[in-house]
Scaffold this active site. Structure first.
Site, PDB file in Angstrom:
ATOM      1  N   GLY A 135       0.858  -1.187   0.000  1.00  0.00           N
ATOM      2  CA  GLY A 135       0.000   0.000   0.000  1.00  0.00           C
ATOM      3  C   GLY A 135       0.891   1.234   0.000  1.00  0.00           C
ATOM      4  O   GLY A 135       0.914   2.012  -0.942  1.00  0.00           O
ATOM      5  N   SER A 136       1.720   1.357   1.062  1.00  0.00           N
ATOM      6  CA  SER A 136       2.631   2.510   1.146  1.00  0.00           C
ATOM      7  C   SER A 136       3.671   2.479   0.029  1.00  0.00           C
ATOM      8  O   SER A 136       3.986   3.508  -0.568  1.00  0.00           O
ATOM      9  CB  SER A 136       3.373   2.508   2.488  1.00  0.00           C
ATOM     10  OG  SER A 136       2.487   2.404   3.560  1.00  0.00           O
ATOM     11  N   GLU A 380      -4.979   7.383   1.747  1.00  0.00           N
ATOM     12  CA  GLU A 380      -4.172   8.414   1.068  1.00  0.00           C
ATOM     13  C   GLU A 380      -2.800   8.581   1.729  1.00  0.00           C
ATOM     14  O   GLU A 380      -2.226   9.663   1.722  1.00  0.00           O
ATOM     15  CB  GLU A 380      -4.929   9.757   1.071  1.00  0.00           C
ATOM     16  CG  GLU A 380      -5.376  10.229  -0.298  1.00  0.00           C
ATOM     17  CD  GLU A 380      -6.518   9.404  -0.867  1.00  0.00           C
ATOM     18  OE1 GLU A 380      -6.215   8.287  -1.342  1.00  0.00           O
ATOM     19  OE2 GLU A 380      -7.655   9.862  -0.872  1.00  0.00           O
ATOM     20  N   GLU A 384       2.958   7.829   8.971  1.00  0.00           N
ATOM     21  CA  GLU A 384       4.410   7.674   8.774  1.00  0.00           C
ATOM     22  C   GLU A 384       4.808   8.155   7.380  1.00  0.00           C
ATOM     23  O   GLU A 384       5.834   8.824   7.196  1.00  0.00           O
ATOM     24  CB  GLU A 384       4.839   6.206   8.960  1.00  0.00           C
ATOM     25  CG  GLU A 384       4.790   5.703  10.395  1.00  0.00           C
ATOM     26  CD  GLU A 384       3.370   5.482  10.919  1.00  0.00           C
ATOM     27  OE1 GLU A 384       2.451   5.247  10.107  1.00  0.00           O
ATOM     28  OE2 GLU A 384       3.171   5.563  12.146  1.00  0.00           O
TER      29      GLU A 384
HETATM   30  C1  LIG Z   1     -11.010   1.454   3.886  1.00  0.00           C
HETATM   31  C2  LIG Z   1      -9.834   1.619   2.966  1.00  0.00           C
HETATM   32  C3  LIG Z   1     -10.026   2.141   1.698  1.00  0.00           C
HETATM   33  C4  LIG Z   1      -8.955   2.245   0.805  1.00  0.00           C
HETATM   34  N1  LIG Z   1      -9.173   2.715  -0.472  1.00  0.00           N
HETATM   35  C5  LIG Z   1      -8.164   2.665  -1.379  1.00  0.00           C
HETATM   36  C6  LIG Z   1      -8.402   3.005  -2.763  1.00  0.00           C
HETATM   37  O1  LIG Z   1      -9.497   3.437  -3.145  1.00  0.00           O
HETATM   38  N2  LIG Z   1      -7.385   2.825  -3.650  1.00  0.00           N
HETATM   39  C7  LIG Z   1      -6.162   2.375  -3.274  1.00  0.00           C
HETATM   40  O2  LIG Z   1      -5.289   2.240  -4.141  1.00  0.00           O
HETATM   41  N3  LIG Z   1      -5.893   2.073  -1.974  1.00  0.00           N
HETATM   42  C8  LIG Z   1      -6.862   2.208  -1.020  1.00  0.00           C
HETATM   43  N4  LIG Z   1      -6.619   1.871   0.293  1.00  0.00           N
HETATM   44  C9  LIG Z   1      -5.307   1.367   0.665  1.00  0.00           C
HETATM   45  C10 LIG Z   1      -4.504   2.362   1.483  1.00  0.00           C
HETATM   46  O3  LIG Z   1      -4.041   3.388   0.661  1.00  0.00           O
HETATM   47  C11 LIG Z   1      -3.376   1.564   2.151  1.00  0.00           C
HETATM   48  O4  LIG Z   1      -3.962   0.709   3.113  1.00  0.00           O
HETATM   49  C12 LIG Z   1      -2.356   2.484   2.812  1.00  0.00           C
HETATM   50  O5  LIG Z   1      -1.628   3.176   1.842  1.00  0.00           O
HETATM   51  C13 LIG Z   1      -1.377   1.685   3.691  1.00  0.00           C
HETATM   52  O6  LIG Z   1      -0.864   0.601   3.008  1.00  0.00           O
HETATM   53  P1  LIG Z   1      -0.843  -0.867   3.683  1.00  0.00           P
HETATM   54  O7  LIG Z   1      -2.208  -1.118   4.210  1.00  0.00           O
HETATM   55  O8  LIG Z   1      -0.323  -1.820   2.671  1.00  0.00           O
HETATM   56  O9  LIG Z   1       0.138  -0.744   4.875  1.00  0.00           O
HETATM   57  P2  LIG Z   1       1.740  -0.947   4.785  1.00  0.00           P
HETATM   58  O10 LIG Z   1       2.296  -0.157   3.678  1.00  0.00           O
HETATM   59  O11 LIG Z   1       2.025  -2.409   4.811  1.00  0.00           O
HETATM   60  O12 LIG Z   1       2.189  -0.300   6.159  1.00  0.00           O
HETATM   61  C14 LIG Z   1       2.059  -0.973   7.412  1.00  0.00           C
HETATM   62  C15 LIG Z   1       2.612  -0.074   8.502  1.00  0.00           C
HETATM   63  O13 LIG Z   1       3.997   0.195   8.256  1.00  0.00           O
HETATM   64  C16 LIG Z   1       4.213   1.597   8.155  1.00  0.00           C
HETATM   65  N5  LIG Z   1       5.247   1.848   7.139  1.00  0.00           N
HETATM   66  C17 LIG Z   1       5.264   1.427   5.859  1.00  0.00           C
HETATM   67  N6  LIG Z   1       6.401   1.859   5.242  1.00  0.00           N
HETATM   68  C18 LIG Z   1       7.093   2.576   6.169  1.00  0.00           C
HETATM   69  C19 LIG Z   1       8.324   3.292   6.129  1.00  0.00           C
HETATM   70  N7  LIG Z   1       9.071   3.377   5.022  1.00  0.00           N
HETATM   71  N8  LIG Z   1       8.741   3.906   7.264  1.00  0.00           N
HETATM   72  C20 LIG Z   1       7.978   3.850   8.398  1.00  0.00           C
HETATM   73  N9  LIG Z   1       6.803   3.190   8.487  1.00  0.00           N
HETATM   74  C21 LIG Z   1       6.363   2.569   7.378  1.00  0.00           C
HETATM   75  C22 LIG Z   1       2.878   2.185   7.751  1.00  0.00           C
HETATM   76  O14 LIG Z   1       2.783   3.561   8.105  1.00  0.00           O
HETATM   77  C23 LIG Z   1       1.929   1.303   8.544  1.00  0.00           C
HETATM   78  O15 LIG Z   1       1.875   1.755   9.872  1.00  0.00           O
HETATM   79  C24 LIG Z   1      -7.669   1.833   1.224  1.00  0.00           C
HETATM   80  C25 LIG Z   1      -7.480   1.335   2.520  1.00  0.00           C
HETATM   81  C26 LIG Z   1      -8.543   1.229   3.389  1.00  0.00           C
HETATM   82  C27 LIG Z   1      -8.315   0.663   4.767  1.00  0.00           C
END
Ligand SMILES: Cc1cc2nc3c(=O)[nH]c(=O)nc-3n(C[C@H](O)[C@H](O)[C@H](O)COP(=O)(O)OP(=O)(O)OC[C@H]3O[C@@H](n4cnc5c(N)ncnc54)[C@H](O)[C@@H]3O)c2cc1C
Length: 402
Positions: A135-136, A380, A384
Site C-alpha cells: 500500500g505505502s 491516502e 508515517e
Molecule cells: C477502507 C480503505 C479504503 C482504501 N481505499 C483505497 C483506494 O481506493 N485505492 C487504493 O489504491 N488504496 C486504497 N486503500 C489502501 C490504502 O491506501 C493503504 O492501506 C495504505 O496506503 C497503507 O498501506 P498498507 O495497508 O499496505 O500498509 P503498509 O504499507 O504495509 O504499512 C504498514 C505499517 O507500516 C508503516 N510503514 C510502511 N512503510 C514505512 C516506512 N518506510 N517507514 C515507516 N513506516 C512505514 C505504515 O505507516 C503502517 O503503519 C484503502 C485502505 C482502506 C483501509
C-alpha cells in the site's frame, strides 16, 4: 454550531454552495446516517440527492458540464458532508480524484469521452494502486500491462482496497508496463495508468475483470471497498491515461496529493461533528449536582477539542488554497492530512469519553464516529508516510548551506 471552522474570503458563490450542502447534510444525511451505517447499506437516496446538487461535477470544468469550482470549494463541501457521514464523502472522493487526473493528464479524446458523463454522475470513478502485498510502497506494484501486437494491452494482477470498487464504472488502475522502458528503469518510470471501463456490480464485470465482493470493515460502511482481479484483461491503447506509458506513477501521485486535502477535509468534518456531540452531551448530563460541562476537567476537554478543530480547518484551507494558486502543495497537503487525521482521532476519543458509558452504545452517534476516524489515519498515505514526505520537503527547503 457555527462559530468554529469559519473560512474568511469566500465568494458569494462559494458561500451559497456551502450553505446548500450544509442544509442537505442536516436534513438528508445526519438523520439517517447511523441507521444506514449499522446496516452497511449503500446510501442510494443520498447519492441521488448529491448528484442533483451537481456534487459529482463540482471541480470538472464548465466546458465539460461541471461547475468548474476550486479545490477549496470542493474541500469545504467534503468537510460538510463528512460532518454528516464520512462514507458519503468517500463515495465522491475517488470519483473526484479520477476526474482530476483526467482533467490534468488525459488526452483530449479521453476528456471528451469521460468528463461530461462524470459531471452528471453517470460514469463513476474509482482509483486503484494498492495490492494485497503493498500500500505505502507503490513502487513495488506487480500488476502488469503488456502490449500486444496491434497495440492492445493485456493486464494481469490483483488489486486491493478499492473504494467504490463495486459501484464505479471507470477505474484508474496503476500497473507496471515495461514496454519501451528497458530493464533497470526506475520503478516509478515504468508504471502506467490504465482507464478501465466496467459494469457496476460484483463478479465478472467485464471479460478478464472480477470484483469479488465487499470487504467487511470495522467502519466506513455503506461505501463498498473491494478487491479487483485482472486475468487477461484487454485494454485498447487509447485507454492509457494521457496516451503515453511510463507516466502512471506521477499521475497517481498528483491525484493522491489533491486526495490528501480531501482526507484532511474529512478529518475536519468528523472532528466537528464529534465536538458538536460532545459539547451538547456535556450540557445535558449531570453528575455531582451540575452539568458535566461545569466540571473544569470537561471544559478543558472541550477547549482542547475546539482548538484542534480550528487548527485542522486552518491547515486544510491553507493546503487547498495553495493548490488553487497553482503552486506545489505537497508539503501543505501532507501536513494538513497528518494533523487533521490525528486531531480527528483525538477529538473523537474525547467526545467518546465525555459520553461515558453511553458512548459505547450503538444508540449514540459517537459510537459510529469512533469506528470511522481510524480510516483517516490510513487512507491516502499513513501518518508515517506523510511524515516522510514532510521531512523530505523540509530538507529541500532548508538545505544546509555551510
Ligand atoms: C477502507 C480503505 C479504503 C482504501 N481505499 C483505497 C483506494 O481506493 N485505492 C487504493 O489504491 N488504496 C486504497 N486503500 C489502501 C490504502 O491506501 C493503504 O492501506 C495504505 O496506503 C497503507 O498501506 P498498507 O495497508 O499496505 O500498509 P503498509 O504499507 O504495509 O504499512 C504498514 C505499517 O507500516 C508503516 N510503514 C510502511 N512503510 C514505512 C516506512 N518506510 N517507514 C515507516 N513506516 C512505514 C505504515 O505507516 C503502517 O503503519 C484503502 C485502505 C482502506 C483501509
Amino acid at each position: 454550531m457555527s462559530r468554529l471552522a469559519q473560512t474568511a474570503g469566500l465568494t458569494d458563490v462559494q458561500r451559497e454552495i456551502l450553505s446548500t450542502v450544509r442544509d442537505f447534510v442536516d436534513k438528508e444525511i445526519i438523520p439517517v446516517a447511523t441507521q444506514l451505517e449499522h446496516r452497511d447499506e449503500y446510501p442510494t437516496q443520498i447519492v441521488e440527492g448529491l448528484t442533483e446538487l451537481g456534487l459529482f461535477g463540482l471541480m470538472i470544468p464548465e466546458e465539460y458540464g461541471g461547475l468548474g469550482e476550486s479545490l477549496l470549494t470542493y474541500a469545504l463541501c467534503v468537510e460538510e458532508i463528512a460532518r454528516g457521514w464520512m462514507s458519503v464523502s468517500g463515495i465522491i472522493n475517488t470519483h473526484f480524484i479520477v476526474a482530476y487526473m483526467l482533467k490534468q493528464h488525459g488526452t483530449q479524446e479521453q476528456k471528451d469521452t469521460f468528463l461530461p458523463r462524470m459531471a452528471l454522475g453517470e460514469v463513476r470513478g474509482a482509483f486503484s494502486m494498492s495490492e494485497p502485498a503493498l500500500g505505502s510502497d507503490v513502487s513495488a506494484i506487480t500488476s502488469k500491462g503488456v502490449r500486444e501486437e496491434g497495440g492492445e494491452y493485456v493486464l494481469n494482477g490483483q488489486k486491493m482496497w478499492l473504494t467504490n470498487g463495486g459501484t464505479s464504472t471507470l477505474v484508474a488502475v496503476l500497473c507496471r508496463s515495461d514496454e519501451g522502458h528497458p530493464e533497470g528503469t526506475a520503478p516509478h518510470k515504468s508504471m502506467t495508468t490504465f482507464l478501465v471501463e466496467k459494469e457496476a456490480g460484483f463478479g465478472e464485470v467485464r471479460p478478464g475483470l472480477t470484483i469479488p465482493g465487499k470487504i467487511d470493515k470495522m467502519g466506513y460502511k455503506g461505501v463498498d471497498t473491494t478487491e479487483l482481479i485482472m486475468d487477461g484483461l484487454r485494454i485498447p491503447a487509447n485507454r492509457v491515461l494521457g496516451g503515453t506509458t511510463g507516466r502512471g506513477f506521477y499521475q497517481m501521485m498528483d491525484g493522491v496529493e489533491v486526495g490528501r486535502v480531501n482526507v484532511a477535509a474529512r478529518g475536519c468534518g468528523v472532528a466537528q461533528r464529534a465536538f458538536e456531540l460532545g459539547v451538547s452531551y456535556a450540557q445535558q448530563r449531570h453528575t455531582f449536582g451540575k452539568p458535566i460541562a461545569q466540571h473544569q476537567a470537561i471544559q478543558f476537554k472541550l477547549a482542547e477539542m475546539a482548538t484542534k478543530v480550528e487548527a485542522a480547518h486552518a491547515m486544510m484551507v491553507n493546503a487547498a488554497r495553495k493548490k488553487d494558486s497553482g503552486e506545489r502543495n505537497d508539503l501543505e497537503a501532507g501536513m494538513a492530512k497528518y494533523l487533521a487525521s490525528e486531531y480527528c482521532k483525538e477529538v473523537v476519543e474525547d467526545a467518546f469519553r465525555i459520553h461515558g458509558g453511553y458512548g459505547f452504545s450503538k444508540e449514540y452517534e459517537i459510537e459510529r464516529l469512533y469506528r470511522e476516524a481510524p480510516m483517516l489515519l490510513i487512507g491516502e498515505g499513513t501518518a508515517e508516510i506523510q511524515k516522510m514526505i514532510i521531512g523530505r520537503r523540509l530538507l529541500e527547503e532548508y538545505r544546509f548551506q555551510g
